[in-house]
Design a protein around this motif. Sequence first.
Motif, PDB file in Angstrom:
ATOM      1  N   UNK A 212      -3.885  40.372  -2.082  1.00 40.29           N
ATOM      2  CA  UNK A 212      -3.617  40.237  -0.750  1.00 40.29           C
ATOM      3  C   UNK A 212      -5.118  40.269   0.177  1.00 40.29           C
ATOM      4  N   UNK A 213      -5.109  41.159   0.902  1.00 43.64           N
ATOM      5  CA  UNK A 213      -6.470  41.069   1.804  1.00 43.64           C
ATOM      6  C   UNK A 213      -6.385  40.247   2.967  1.00 43.64           C
ATOM      7  N   UNK A 214      -7.645  40.313   3.675  1.00 48.75           N
ATOM      8  CA  UNK A 214      -7.648  39.543   4.885  1.00 48.75           C
ATOM      9  C   UNK A 214      -8.739  38.557   4.989  1.00 48.75           C
ATOM     10  N   UNK A 215      -8.635  37.438   5.454  1.00 52.59           N
ATOM     11  CA  UNK A 215     -10.041  36.556   5.456  1.00 52.59           C
ATOM     12  C   UNK A 215     -10.784  36.964   6.362  1.00 52.59           C
ATOM     13  N   UNK A 216     -12.174  36.791   6.224  1.00 53.60           N
ATOM     14  CA  UNK A 216     -13.333  37.206   6.991  1.00 53.60           C
ATOM     15  C   UNK A 216     -14.308  35.988   7.011  1.00 53.60           C
ATOM     16  N   UNK A 217     -14.497  35.454   8.156  1.00 53.10           N
ATOM     17  CA  UNK A 217     -15.449  34.432   8.322  1.00 53.10           C
ATOM     18  C   UNK A 217     -16.768  35.037   9.146  1.00 53.10           C
ATOM     19  N   UNK A 218     -17.852  35.158   8.585  1.00 53.29           N
ATOM     20  CA  UNK A 218     -18.861  35.982   9.193  1.00 53.29           C
ATOM     21  C   UNK A 218     -19.426  35.141  10.325  1.00 53.29           C
TER      22      UNK A 218
END
Length: 91
Positions: free
Chosen positions: A49-55
Amino acid sequence: MIAKFCEERGLKHHTRHVQAIWPNGKYETYRLHCFDDATSAQTFREHFDGMMFDPRRDRENGKVRGVWRRTGDYTPVLNLGPLSMPEILRS
């Protein structure tokens, strides 16, 4: 568990941390598992699962030491797929 999962699937990744801050001032440090390609990241997310992170998008316009300005209300992450926060560490 994460290292074993990635090793078994040949997923190359590295780990970073980011400070997440919500509008009400609540903050937490998040551990990010970074992958070289979107397919590897998606394989990881399907399992954990988790969340997407785009720096470039999420870390104050891509600043290396920028924080993750979250929106909405803070809710603690207690479970992510097969991982869960031990009861003793929950606040």
